[in-house]
Design a protein around this motif. Sequence first.
Motif: not given
Length: 281
Positions: A55-57, A82-89, A166-173
Amino acid sequence: MSRGKPSPEKCPAPFLKWAGGKRQLLPALMAHLPERIGNYHEPFLGGGALFFALVRAGLLAGHKAFLSDTNPELIAAYRAIQHDVEAVISCLRRHRHDRAEFYRVREQDWRALSPPEAAARTIYLNRTGFNGLYRVNRQGRFNVPFGRYKNPRFCDEDNLRAVSRALRKAKLCQEPFERVLARTQRGDLVYFDPPYVPLSPTASFVSYAKDGFSLEYQERLAEAFEELTHRGVHVMLSNSAVPWVRRRYQGHRIHEVLARRNVNSKAERRGPIKELLITSY
């Protein structure tokens, strides 16, 4: 809350320490990438060092990423960020770095918490537990003791936000590695970073998933490697430099790399160790 010093590493970067993590091997991994990458698949996600480096590259722009692991707590943490990073923080900000807090949080059942609370618990324990280990007992309960850190940085807000982007368009399973066979196409890149074949009977890190990863699974992984190669999928795999791995993957390109392994209870057993990087191309 303990923030520590800002990380010099560019964001996004792994938000968890992980046994067998690939940050230090990134130069070798990046040097052995295929000339072109289609969609990206990482079935043993762990800390996700290669994904974040890609992703960085900018190498995944316009492509999909499929990230998976059998560890339900790990995938739940990724999904929460991915879905609610502000709540995690926000949840991480409420934690303190001290022994009593650590054991109080360790006793919690992550499945009974909200997704942001569960992710914050996973990150906090990982960043403040002994030597960055992730280990569960037979009941699936985290059992790593309190770590010896003066000021561990368990709430890296900038990096967590970058990870979320970075995870916005990733599929997590949460799924077995064989599922990658159903979604890959010619020209895609699959990176397998499984629990390694142990160098000795007591040197295994497979307890991160309580069901382990036996030699039978290693054989099934090798068969998946061969099937993907036959389909024209680019496959890269990391494993230990033991005779079984060399024999099983003969006929493919085998590269030797040196890695420093810090996840060991005995300091004298940490240090540079030879590993194998195997490519189908």
